[in-house]
Motif scaffolding. Structure first.
Motif, PDB file in Angstrom:
ATOM      1  N   ILE A  34     -41.046 -35.710 -72.345  1.00 35.56           N
ATOM      2  CA  ILE A  34     -42.236 -34.944 -71.935  1.00 35.56           C
ATOM      3  C   ILE A  34     -42.877 -35.560 -70.696  1.00 35.56           C
ATOM      4  CG2 ILE A  34     -44.570 -34.258 -72.658  1.00 35.56           C
ATOM      5  CD1 ILE A  34     -43.397 -34.004 -75.530  1.00 35.56           C
ATOM      6  N   GLY A  35     -42.864 -36.893 -70.627  1.00 33.98           N
ATOM      7  CA  GLY A  35     -43.434 -37.588 -69.465  1.00 33.98           C
ATOM      8  C   GLY A  35     -42.735 -37.225 -68.165  1.00 33.98           C
ATOM      9  N   LEU A  36     -41.427 -37.067 -68.219  1.00 35.67           N
ATOM     10  CA  LEU A  36     -40.660 -36.700 -67.016  1.00 35.67           C
ATOM     11  C   LEU A  36     -41.008 -35.280 -66.549  1.00 35.67           C
ATOM     12  CD1 LEU A  36     -37.218 -38.261 -68.023  1.00 35.67           C
ATOM     13  CD2 LEU A  36     -38.636 -38.962 -66.080  1.00 35.67           C
ATOM     14  N   VAL A  37     -41.405 -34.425 -67.509  1.00 30.65           N
ATOM     15  CA  VAL A  37     -41.837 -33.062 -67.144  1.00 30.65           C
ATOM     16  C   VAL A  37     -43.238 -33.097 -66.533  1.00 30.65           C
ATOM     17  CG1 VAL A  37     -42.363 -30.737 -67.995  1.00 30.65           C
ATOM     18  CG2 VAL A  37     -40.414 -31.986 -68.921  1.00 30.65           C
ATOM     19  N   VAL A  38     -44.162 -33.810 -67.206  1.00 31.72           N
ATOM     20  CA  VAL A  38     -45.556 -33.890 -66.753  1.00 31.72           C
ATOM     21  C   VAL A  38     -45.648 -34.480 -65.344  1.00 31.72           C
ATOM     22  CG1 VAL A  38     -47.805 -34.990 -67.203  1.00 31.72           C
ATOM     23  CG2 VAL A  38     -46.489 -34.026 -69.094  1.00 31.72           C
ATOM     24  N   THR A  39     -44.813 -35.483 -65.053  1.00 28.71           N
ATOM     25  CA  THR A  39     -44.838 -36.127 -63.730  1.00 28.71           C
ATOM     26  C   THR A  39     -44.037 -35.363 -62.682  1.00 28.71           C
ATOM     27  OG1 THR A  39     -42.993 -37.537 -64.459  1.00 28.71           O
ATOM     28  CG2 THR A  39     -45.230 -38.454 -64.624  1.00 28.71           C
ATOM     29  N   GLY A  40     -43.391 -34.275 -63.095  1.00 25.95           N
ATOM     30  CA  GLY A  40     -42.687 -33.434 -62.134  1.00 25.95           C
ATOM     31  C   GLY A  40     -41.297 -33.915 -61.740  1.00 25.95           C
ATOM     32  N   VAL A  41     -40.796 -34.937 -62.433  1.00 23.17           N
ATOM     33  CA  VAL A  41     -39.445 -35.432 -62.120  1.00 23.17           C
ATOM     34  C   VAL A  41     -38.395 -34.395 -62.540  1.00 23.17           C
ATOM     35  CG1 VAL A  41     -37.734 -37.242 -62.572  1.00 23.17           C
ATOM     36  CG2 VAL A  41     -40.146 -37.833 -62.320  1.00 23.17           C
ATOM     37  N   LEU A  42     -38.603 -33.795 -63.708  1.00 24.94           N
ATOM     38  CA  LEU A  42     -37.684 -32.770 -64.214  1.00 24.94           C
ATOM     39  C   LEU A  42     -38.454 -31.506 -64.554  1.00 24.94           C
ATOM     40  CD1 LEU A  42     -35.523 -34.836 -66.769  1.00 24.94           C
ATOM     41  CD2 LEU A  42     -34.864 -34.215 -64.438  1.00 24.94           C
ATOM     42  N   ASP A  43     -37.769 -30.353 -64.443  1.00 26.93           N
ATOM     43  CA  ASP A  43     -38.401 -29.135 -64.940  1.00 26.93           C
ATOM     44  C   ASP A  43     -38.167 -29.053 -66.453  1.00 26.93           C
ATOM     45  OD1 ASP A  43     -35.892 -27.591 -65.545  1.00 26.93           O
ATOM     46  OD2 ASP A  43     -35.617 -27.767 -63.377  1.00 26.93           O
ATOM     47  N   VAL A  44     -38.872 -28.141 -67.102  1.00 35.28           N
ATOM     48  CA  VAL A  44     -38.820 -28.045 -68.570  1.00 35.28           C
ATOM     49  C   VAL A  44     -37.402 -27.778 -69.065  1.00 35.28           C
ATOM     50  CG1 VAL A  44     -39.618 -26.736 -70.574  1.00 35.28           C
ATOM     51  CG2 VAL A  44     -41.212 -27.279 -68.745  1.00 35.28           C
ATOM     52  N   ASN A  45     -36.701 -26.868 -68.409  1.00 33.92           N
ATOM     53  CA  ASN A  45     -35.346 -26.505 -68.849  1.00 33.92           C
ATOM     54  C   ASN A  45     -34.393 -27.693 -68.798  1.00 33.92           C
ATOM     55  OD1 ASN A  45     -36.134 -23.887 -69.292  1.00 33.92           O
ATOM     56  ND2 ASN A  45     -35.404 -23.110 -67.326  1.00 33.92           N
ATOM     57  N   THR A  46     -34.480 -28.471 -67.721  1.00 37.16           N
ATOM     58  CA  THR A  46     -33.588 -29.639 -67.574  1.00 37.16           C
ATOM     59  C   THR A  46     -33.951 -30.718 -68.590  1.00 37.16           C
ATOM     60  OG1 THR A  46     -33.405 -29.182 -65.204  1.00 37.16           O
ATOM     61  CG2 THR A  46     -32.692 -31.354 -65.944  1.00 37.16           C
ATOM     62  N   ALA A  47     -35.252 -30.963 -68.758  1.00 36.01           N
ATOM     63  CA  ALA A  47     -35.700 -32.033 -69.660  1.00 36.01           C
ATOM     64  C   ALA A  47     -35.277 -31.779 -71.105  1.00 36.01           C
ATOM     65  CB  ALA A  47     -37.215 -32.187 -69.584  1.00 36.01           C
ATOM     66  N   PHE A  48     -35.353 -30.518 -71.529  1.00 39.07           N
ATOM     67  CA  PHE A  48     -35.049 -30.200 -72.925  1.00 39.07           C
ATOM     68  C   PHE A  48     -33.626 -29.661 -73.119  1.00 39.07           C
ATOM     69  CE2 PHE A  48     -39.625 -30.418 -72.939  1.00 39.07           C
ATOM     70  CZ  PHE A  48     -39.910 -31.023 -74.161  1.00 39.07           C
ATOM     71  N   ALA A  49     -32.835 -29.701 -72.055  1.00 45.56           N
ATOM     72  CA  ALA A  49     -31.449 -29.223 -72.156  1.00 45.56           C
ATOM     73  C   ALA A  49     -30.647 -30.041 -73.159  1.00 45.56           C
ATOM     74  CB  ALA A  49     -30.771 -29.263 -70.789  1.00 45.56           C
ATOM     75  N   GLY A  50     -31.074 -31.304 -73.366  1.00 40.42           N
ATOM     76  CA  GLY A  50     -30.370 -32.174 -74.301  1.00 40.42           C
ATOM     77  C   GLY A  50     -30.351 -31.652 -75.725  1.00 40.42           C
ATOM     78  N   PHE A  51     -31.353 -30.848 -76.072  1.00 43.78           N
ATOM     79  CA  PHE A  51     -31.437 -30.348 -77.445  1.00 43.78           C
ATOM     80  C   PHE A  51     -30.475 -29.193 -77.714  1.00 43.78           C
ATOM     81  CE2 PHE A  51     -35.383 -32.636 -76.867  1.00 43.78           C
ATOM     82  CZ  PHE A  51     -35.438 -33.368 -78.032  1.00 43.78           C
ATOM     83  N   GLY A 282     -31.400 -36.052 -78.054  1.00 46.48           N
ATOM     84  CA  GLY A 282     -31.869 -34.984 -77.168  1.00 46.48           C
ATOM     85  C   GLY A 282     -32.907 -35.473 -76.179  1.00 46.48           C
ATOM     86  N   GLY A 283     -33.819 -36.331 -76.645  1.00 45.79           N
ATOM     87  CA  GLY A 283     -34.865 -36.848 -75.772  1.00 45.79           C
ATOM     88  C   GLY A 283     -34.346 -37.770 -74.693  1.00 45.79           C
ATOM     89  N   THR A 284     -33.435 -38.664 -75.050  1.00 47.12           N
ATOM     90  CA  THR A 284     -32.946 -39.632 -74.061  1.00 47.12           C
ATOM     91  C   THR A 284     -31.987 -39.002 -73.052  1.00 47.12           C
ATOM     92  OG1 THR A 284     -31.291 -40.331 -75.691  1.00 47.12           O
ATOM     93  CG2 THR A 284     -33.229 -41.724 -75.434  1.00 47.12           C
ATOM     94  N   LEU A 285     -31.426 -37.844 -73.361  1.00 51.05           N
ATOM     95  CA  LEU A 285     -30.589 -37.162 -72.368  1.00 51.05           C
ATOM     96  C   LEU A 285     -31.420 -36.761 -71.155  1.00 51.05           C
ATOM     97  CD1 LEU A 285     -28.025 -34.841 -74.214  1.00 51.05           C
ATOM     98  CD2 LEU A 285     -27.606 -36.965 -72.991  1.00 51.05           C
ATOM     99  N   SER A 286     -32.729 -36.545 -71.351  1.00 49.89           N
ATOM    100  CA  SER A 286     -33.594 -36.220 -70.212  1.00 49.89           C
ATOM    101  C   SER A 286     -33.685 -37.413 -69.257  1.00 49.89           C
ATOM    102  CB  SER A 286     -34.993 -35.829 -70.699  1.00 49.89           C
ATOM    103  OG  SER A 286     -35.621 -36.914 -71.360  1.00 49.89           O
ATOM    104  N   LEU A 287     -33.694 -38.631 -69.826  1.00 43.38           N
ATOM    105  CA  LEU A 287     -33.733 -39.834 -68.989  1.00 43.38           C
ATOM    106  C   LEU A 287     -32.438 -39.965 -68.198  1.00 43.38           C
ATOM    107  CD1 LEU A 287     -35.196 -42.424 -68.140  1.00 43.38           C
ATOM    108  CD2 LEU A 287     -34.254 -43.544 -70.160  1.00 43.38           C
ATOM    109  N   ALA A 288     -31.318 -39.690 -68.851  1.00 47.43           N
ATOM    110  CA  ALA A 288     -30.025 -39.728 -68.153  1.00 47.43           C
ATOM    111  C   ALA A 288     -30.001 -38.709 -67.014  1.00 47.43           C
ATOM    112  CB  ALA A 288     -28.894 -39.454 -69.145  1.00 47.43           C
ATOM    113  N   SER A 289     -30.550 -37.519 -67.261  1.00 48.21           N
ATOM    114  CA  SER A 289     -30.608 -36.481 -66.223  1.00 48.21           C
ATOM    115  C   SER A 289     -31.479 -36.929 -65.054  1.00 48.21           C
ATOM    116  CB  SER A 289     -31.170 -35.174 -66.798  1.00 48.21           C
ATOM    117  OG  SER A 289     -30.330 -34.662 -67.797  1.00 48.21           O
ATOM    118  N   ALA A 290     -32.600 -37.575 -65.377  1.00 43.98           N
ATOM    119  CA  ALA A 290     -33.513 -38.043 -64.333  1.00 43.98           C
ATOM    120  C   ALA A 290     -32.867 -39.137 -63.483  1.00 43.98           C
ATOM    121  CB  ALA A 290     -34.813 -38.552 -64.966  1.00 43.98           C
TER     122      ALA A 290
END
Length: 421
Positions: A34-51, A282-290
């Motif tokens: 969620i932090g990566l979305v709030v800070t604008g690093v990732l969009d919502v779709n990319t951040a939650f794609a891991g799920f 699912g959550g940590t995949l957003s970090l890998a994407s970032a």
């Protein structure tokens, strides 16, 4: 603040929180996501794609397939058979790691672990040995086995594709030149000295994974059907390319068949799904994407490689590549790590006029050494709940295996893959 810096800060936060475990692992993962979305690093779709990642779908399906094996008591029956032949914990570890490692050589290592986890929990229940002592060697062997052949892990094919572009290629079992000695050394290590490093936790059973239930009233057809569907699911995974059905879909079909035939109820199927695993992965995949999208992973790689200078020693280059891939793969997927490092390694090797095979082999083997964290590879994440593991358990048991893999690789690579043949 630029996205790269923000990503690196979230990486640091995740590492600290995973080690301290002041808050649950899954919650840390969601804070990062969620932090990566709030800070604008990732969009919502990319951040939650891991799920909706195929591995998450595979997790859910195989939790249900494994749950059916428990619900019917078949896992305990299989466990009873295995424990007749391997009567000590150390013998069980050798047997489990050998079978898992060889299967991973020709199957997806995630698929292999997913199929064998419920069987091993059944073995632990029947033998009276702690499942935490058996599940970690299982997932480590799955990772090591991926280096036995060209199709053992996705990263293997990435390096192959890069080599083919310059007119070279690895043979089908060529990764096994390094991978097999690492697997053998790993098995010996956990059967001897490393046995003491394996976590010893008492895990409370619940839901479909309750191994202390009375199974005397379960009809035998349910027991056998749960095993038949598991075997058919495994066969579908083995022949994934031939039948054109991906691993997660094969697992999904198996899970649906078990519910539709009444082998496992919908309620028990849902109870068997470990949500901690889903949120953690699912959550940590957003970090890998970032790390990939924001260029933070590439920055780390180029900074370390740049420190070697313009004309590094081939041996120093191989060692640094191996260690860098080891570190990165414990926080990124091994596929992403290999995809990032292969072009960098290839260009450096070509600039030196050296055969890039050794450096790319070091990249692939190092990229598979995801033993030191629960998020290093999907199989590690799958057993967090079942084994009652903490982050530090992976560090204590997995870090020595990284050292072993490094030593074995640094001995074999210069002999089997000379830089200037």
């Amino acid at each position: 603040m630029d996205p790269t810096t923000i990503t690196l800060l979230f990486l640091l936060f995740a590492i600290v929180m995973f080690v301290l475990e002041k808050i649950p692992l899954g919650v840390t993962s969601m804070i990062v996501c969620i932090g990566l979305v709030v800070t604008g690093v990732l969009d919502v779709n990319t951040a939650f794609a891991g799920f909706i990642d195929t591995n998450v779908i595979l997790f859910v399906a195989m939790f249900i397939v494994g749950g059916a094996l428990f619900e019917t008591g078949m896992a305990n029956k299989i466990g009873g058979l295995v424990t007749r032949f391997a009567r000590t914990e150390r013998m069980l570890i050798v047997s489990i790691m050998t079978i898992t490692g060889l299967m991973s050589g020709v199957l997806s290592n995630t698929g292999t672990a997913a199929v064998l986890i419920p069987v091993v929990i059944g073995i632990a229940a029947k033998s009276g040995f702690k499942r935490s002592k058996l599940l970690m060697p299982l997932v480590f062997a799955a990772a090591m086995g991926g280096n036995l052949s060209l199709i053992g892990a996705p990263g293997n094919m990435i390096a192959q594709s890069a080599l083919e572009k310059i007119g070279l290629r690895f043979g089908f079992f060529e990764y096994g030149i390094v991978g097999l000695p690492i697997l053998v050394a790993g098995i010996i290590f956990y059967a001897t000295v490393g046995f003491r490093l394996l976590p010893s936790h008492d895990v409370k059973d619940d839901g479909a994974f309750d191994t202390e239930k009375d199974f005397s009233n379960v009809p035998s057809w349910k027991q056998w059907l749960s095993l038949i569907i598991l075997v058919l699911t495994l066969l579908a995974m083995i022949f994934e390319d031939r039948i054109g059905i991906s691993l997660c879909i094969s697992g999904g079909i198996g899970a649906l068949l078990l519910i539709l035939t009444g082998v496992i109820s919908e309620k028990d199927a849902l109870k068997s799904i470990d949500l901690k695993t889903i949120f953690l992965f699912g959550g940590t995949l957003s970090l890998a994407s970032a790390l990939e999208q924001a260029g933070a992973g590439e920055l780390i790689a180029k900074t370390v490689m740049g420190a070697l200078g313009s004309d590094p020693s081939p041996y120093a280059l191989t060692f640094v590549v191996f260690i860098l891939c080891c570190v990165m793969t414990n926080f990124m997927s091994n596929t992403a790590t290999t995809a990032l490092m292969v072009p960098i390694c290839l260009s450096i090797a070509q600039g030196m006029g050296a055969d890039p095979s050794a450096v790319l082999m070091a990249c692939v083997i190092g990229g598979s050494c995801a033993y030191a964290t629960p998020i290093g590879m999907p199989a590690n994440t799958m057993v967090v709940g079942a084994g009652g593991y903490k982050f530090i358990d992976y560090v204590k048991a997995g870090f020595p295996l990284i050292i072993i893999a490094t030593v074995v690789s640094m001995i074999i690579l210069p002999i089997a893959f000379p830089f200037f043949p």
